[in-house]
Design an enzyme around this catalytic site. Structure first.
Site, mmCIF file in Angstrom:
data_model
loop_
_atom_site.group_PDB
_atom_site.id
_atom_site.type_symbol
_atom_site.label_atom_id
_atom_site.label_comp_id
_atom_site.label_asym_id
_atom_site.label_seq_id
_atom_site.Cartn_x
_atom_site.Cartn_y
_atom_site.Cartn_z
ATOM 1 N N LYS A 708 2.980 -5.779 5.976
ATOM 2 C CA LYS A 708 1.592 -5.340 5.829
ATOM 3 C C LYS A 708 0.890 -5.042 7.152
ATOM 4 O O LYS A 708 -0.344 -5.106 7.240
ATOM 5 C CB LYS A 708 0.744 -6.367 5.034
ATOM 6 C CG LYS A 708 1.326 -6.789 3.728
ATOM 7 C CD LYS A 708 1.873 -5.678 2.899
ATOM 8 C CE LYS A 708 0.850 -4.675 2.405
ATOM 9 N NZ LYS A 708 1.544 -3.521 1.719
ATOM 10 N N ARG A 947 -3.977 0.889 0.297
ATOM 11 C CA ARG A 947 -4.551 0.647 -1.034
ATOM 12 C C ARG A 947 -6.062 0.494 -0.985
ATOM 13 O O ARG A 947 -6.631 0.124 0.036
ATOM 14 C CB ARG A 947 -4.006 -0.677 -1.611
ATOM 15 C CG ARG A 947 -2.699 -0.559 -2.264
ATOM 16 C CD ARG A 947 -2.475 -1.785 -3.150
ATOM 17 N NE ARG A 947 -1.115 -1.722 -3.616
ATOM 18 C CZ ARG A 947 -0.097 -2.267 -2.973
ATOM 19 N NH1 ARG A 947 -0.294 -2.938 -1.871
ATOM 20 N NH2 ARG A 947 1.122 -2.148 -3.451
#
Ligand code: A3P
Length: 995
Positions: A708, A947
């Protein structure tokens, strides 16, 4: 490995003690040396044994420098460092003092009951425990062989092993737990390190949780929270102990008394010949620079445990600088005596009875409460190595003890293989059976283990063919295992069916000739396919022979032999094999490399003897040719076993390979997991590695994550470069291979390499792929391979594994705010349908207590742990130098990828430089940079990257800033240490509000 119960009580009845009386103890002395005032000034501890050894002095000048200093802590108390500085006047410090009066050169006294005669060979071949290694008669040499055996112990032997002991203080850390053998070996090896100036040794895992610390000029910290840190203290140069400044000496002696820790000391040769010189503060006198012969051990010595007393090592002892001890106090007990070498001192021998001179002395501590064992010479004399082991055991009250069980297995490879004239005749087979019986009388369970290649059956002379038949008639006498049918090397097979077909041929041969097929053991010619592991071999072995055990000398490398290890792969236990010095072409005793003396030296206390002393499980490889001619191998093994019986209390035994393997991995559970090295870094490994495999296709750099932080974006941008290529995609984990961190690692190197096909095969992704389109590469230019697996960053075992395979690889990592990373990861888990993540809020996850349900705790840990950046980076930096590690600011990668990619290309030294400004474009809709396909079209990362999710709640943000405060502070420190990297803005912000 069990820990011996210890031998702290001196229970031995001194049945044959020498009571040498010191002479001239009262005559004038003068101070021989004065120590430097600063000599013991600093207290130094060595957190890493590597450093310690690297700095071990080898020239006897005690000049070792230490890099790490530690807070001095005298026994049981915190201490002001300055208190440990030398308080003494330099003039008062004295070491060995010289006794001026000329001595007559021998200590008076008597020694009775120790070995007093040459043990002759019985020559009966009946498994006699005589110390003679003569076994020519017992092996029944019938014709051609010279086999003149009969050399008695050490007589005439030159003891030419060139070991010298240098001056440095070794301090053995108190060893608890299972792997005492490794610790004890480390102590021996560390001595060898000094002796051989060999420093690579320390790069290994030999220490296995135990440490040997090498003190430099000063005493290390002796205690830790009232616990003694050292089990035995070893002075390679006793002078260093005797000449210690008063303060440190008192400190050390106090430690030894309070913690019941003993001292081993070696008297070092000095240019000055000392005669009746008193050892400072001890009623003990030495004569030095002597030549000695005929060493015997005191059977009543309570120090001896592994070493068996009662025999004499006849002949000249190595070196001309022996020291002998004279003593007249009941605290002293000789452990070893020797005689003056009358060849060297002819005058002494005329009409005189030779008196024993004490060469190793035990101080039972009656005078000052400290037990010691003092050696008048170094470990260059083989017997001293045994006595040293026993001294460690005795003085550590059994903590540093080796088990006394030793397993021995002798493989005879290449049965039926070999040129005419080198094979076994019926007489040789008879001798083999007879010697096996003799050995089995000394080594219960002993059977030779015969490996056959059926193809060459009956390929000898008429008599040799009869030998083949005779072997098969005696098939039940031996254990058997399969070799390859035609002695082929399995790594040359890329086709499982063909490989199995060859194995089936040998299997059918075995069945036809009543050779047992169920040993579960096999050996590969030239170690081929075992290590480096050729997966086809493992598969074929299992399928055809149900192999459960094999052995090799090659893991991790042939040399140094003491560092060989085992591993388990595909349920096949791979045992380390020891070297006995017999190779296919070593066929005659007298033509042994270096001559017969060399062989006898190895047997009589030298390499082969010591190999068995140090290794609980010994698997030796020999070849059929060693058992023909003059039956060199029979001589060797029977002799060394006799010698072991003569000089040690080891309990020798043998067992079939499966049992040995089970024992081995019980002793060494830490070795079960393999560590795959780079076959191209070892010429021998490269030779037994398939030609279809190629190190060039292995990655040159790794993007290690953490997850991430933008790793997919980086992967994508890199893949756009025409000279850079990544692995082909995995059906399970997509672009990530995830080899080094999980169970994939156990699939082996071949599995990993299949992701990196060499040449054109690796090239472009299929046209329907969502992967980026790489720029065209320069014709013929090699691709710069890389792999990205974002879970590598915080994988406990990963740096060690990647370094073993890819020591020169560059490591690329991306860091963003650890709090943001944790939140992004949580959102990622939710999007992927993780039940826990969907049932608990982010705050609930990160605040889950240790009493929370296990799944929740796991999620919490996986969420938070990768963000402890400094800790993980330190782990990587323990394996890779900083110059190989590149840290990318993930915020910059997101906001300014063009600069980031330019920097990265420079770091990777990749050519040609790709101008990313022509290929990356900010996509307003996506809100991120994307690949510019043409003037209008962009290709962005998928929905799962970048996202949309609610911003982190304030409470969680604050909590995480506090949580990561220390880690972030450590990161700043680390980044500064690493050089001029600008501190990322996110890090400054996290720290500024994190209090
Ligand atoms: P979010 O989806 O939480 O925003 P990884 O690829 O290591 O899993 O990292 C995913 C993160 O990369 C995304 O996290 C996103 O913020 C970041 N990122 C950086 N550059 C990006 C880019 N060009 N396109 C998409 N995401 C990018």
């Amino acid at each position: 490995m069990t820990i011996s119960s210890g031998e702290t009580t001196a229970t031995a009845t001194a049945t044959a003690r020498a009571t040498a009386t010191a002479r001239g103890a009262t005559t004038n002395i003068h101070h021989a040396t004065a120590i430097n005032r600063n000599k013991y000034e600093k207290l130094i501890t060595k957190p890493r044994s590597q450093d310690a050894i690297a700095e071990t002095e080898t020239n006897g000048s005690a000049s070792a420098t230490a890099t790490a200093t530690a807070t001095p802590a005298p026994i049981g108390a915190t201490t002001d460092r300055t208190m440990l500085l030398p308080l003494e006047d330099t003039n008062a410090a004295a070491g060995i003092v010289t006794y001026k009066q000329k001595s007559n050169g021998s200590a008076s006294g008597s020694a009775s009951g120790h070995g007093n005669g040459h043990i002759n060979s019985s020559g009966s071949g009946s498994g006699s425990t005589s110390c003679s290694t003569s076994s020519s008669t017992s092996i029944g040499i019938s014709s051609s062989g010279s086999g003149s055996g009969g050399s008695h112990l050490g007589a005439g032997s030159s003891y030419s092993m060139g070991w010298t002991c240098h001056c440095c203080n070794l301090i053995a850390r108190r060893c608890f737990g299972i792997n005492v053998r490794r610790c004890v070996l480390a102590l021996l090896a560390i001595t060898m390190v000094t002796i051989f100036y060999y420093t690579h040794y320390v790069d290994t895992d030999v220490f296995n949780g135990y440490k040997i610390e090498v003190a430099g000029k000063s005493l290390p910290v002796l205690t830790n929270l009232d616990k003694g840190r050292y089990g035995v203290i070893v002075f390679e140069n006793l002078d260093k102990y005797l000449n210690m400044d008063k303060w440190n000496r008192e400190l050390l002696d106090k430690y030894c008394r309070e913690y019941d820790v003993g001292i081993v000391g070696f008297l070092s040769p000095s240019e000055e010949t000392l005669v009746g010189a008193q050892l400072r503060d001890f009623p003990l006198f030495v004569n030095t620079n002597l030549r000695l012969r005929d060493a015997s051990l005191n059977p009543g010595s309570s120090v001896l445990r592994l070493t068996r007393a009662g025999e004499t090592a006849w002949g000249a002892l190595p070196g001309d600088d022996w020291a002998v001890f004279q003593h007249n106090h009941s605290t002293y007990e000789p452990v070893e005596w020797a005689q003056r070498n009358t060849n060297e001192y002819p005058a002494d021998s005329v009409g005189q009875v030779q008196l024993p001179l004490t060469t190793v002395l035990q101080d039972r501590g009656h005078l000052d409460g400290i037990q010691r064992v003092l050696f008048g010479s170094s470990l260059r004399f083989w017997l001293h190595r045994l006595v040293f082991l026993d001294s460690l055991s005795y003085l550590s009250h059994g903590q540093l003890s080796l088990n006394l069980e030793r397993m021995i297995l002798v493989d005879i490879d290449d049965i039926f293989v070999g040129e005419k004239g080198t094979r076994l005749r019926p007489d040789d087979v008879r001798a083999l059976v007879a010697t096996q019986k003799n050995i089995a009388a000394m080594v219960p369970g002993f059977k030779f283990n015969l490996g056959f290649s059926g193809k060459y059956y009956h390929h000898g002379t008429r008599e040799e063919n009869l030998g083949d038949d005779f072997l098969l008639q005696n098939v039940q006498e031996f254990n058997w295992f399969s070799h390859m049918w035609k002695h082929q090397q399995p790594h040359l097979y890329d086709n499982l069916t063909l490989l199995m077909a060859e194995m089936h041929l040998n299997y059918a041969f075995a069945v036809d000739h009543n050779i047992p097929t169920s040993s579960g053991y096999s050996i590969s010619p030239h170690h081929s396919g075992v290590y480096p592991a050729h997966e086809l071999l493992y598969v074929a072995w299992k399928k055809v022979w149900n192999v459960k055990v094999t052995s090799t000398e090659e893991y991790p490398h042939l040399r140094p032999a003491r560092l060989r290890r085992g591993f388990i792969h595909r349920n096949i236990m791979v045992l380390p094999r020891q070297t006995c010095g017999l190779f296919t072409h070593t066929m005659y005793i007298d033509r042994y490399p270096g001559g017969r003396d060399k062989l006898d030296e190895s047997i009589q206390g030298g390499e082969l003897f010591q190999t068995i002393v140090y290794n609980p499980i010994n698997i030796f490889m020999t070849h059929m040719s060693n058992y023909g001619s003059d039956r060199l191998a029979l001589y060797t093994f029977q002799s060394v076993i006799k010698f072991l019986q003569c000089w040690t209390n080891l309990k020798l035994a043998s067992a079939p390979p499966i049992q040995l393997a089970e024992m081995y991995f019980q002793l060494h559970p830490e070795e079960v997991d393999p560590v795959w090295g780079n076959p191209c870094d070892d010429a021998r490994h490269k030779k037994i590695w398939s030609k279809t495999k190629n190190c060039d296709s292995l990655p040159k750099f790794l993007v290690i994550g953490p997850q991430k932080t933008g790793t997919t974006a980086l992967y994508t941008f890199l893949s756009m470069h025409g000279s850079i290529a990544s692995n082909i995609a995995s059906p399970d984990t997509f672009e990530e291979v995830q080899f080094f961190n999980g169970n994939n690692y156990y699939r082996g190197l071949d599995w990993y390499m299949d992701f990196f096909p060499s040449g054109e095969a690796l090239s472009l992704p299929p046209s329907n792929s969502s992967s980026p389109s790489p720029m065209p590469t320069q014709a013929g230019s090699p691709r710069y391979m890389f792999e990205k697996s974002a879970t590598y960053f915080d994988g406990e075992a990963v740096p060690k594994r990647t370094h073993a395979l890819l020591p020169h690889a560059k490591i690329v990592t991306i860091l963003i705010s650890p709090a943001k990373r944790a939140y992004s990861w949580y959102q990622h888990q939710r999007a992927h349908g993780d039940v826990i993540a969907n049932n608990y809020s982010f705050y609930q996850v990160i605040t889950a207590s240790d009493s929370a349900p296990r799944a929740l705790k796991d999620l919490r840990n996986r969420c938070l742990n990768p963000g402890k950046y400094a800790q993980h980076l330190e782990h990587w930096l323990a394996y890779y130098p900083a110059q190989q590690v590149h840290i990318i600011d993930g915020d910059q990668l997101r906001l300014n990828p063009i600069d980031v990619m330019n920097d990265l290309q420079r770091f990777l030294k990749v050519q040609p430089l790709l101008d990313y400004s022509n290929h990356l474009r900010y996509d307003v809709k996506k809100g991120f940079y994307c690949q510019a396909l043409n003037e209008k079209r962009n290709k962005c990362l998928g929905k799962s990257k970048g996202r949309q999710y609610p911003t982190m709640d304030e409470r969680s943000g604050k909590l995480l800033q506090r949580y990561y405060l220390n880690h972030n502070t450590a990161l700043v420190k680390l980044l500064k240490k690493l050089g001029s990297r600008p501190i990322p803005q996110w890090l400054k912000e996290d720290l500024s509000t994190g209090t």
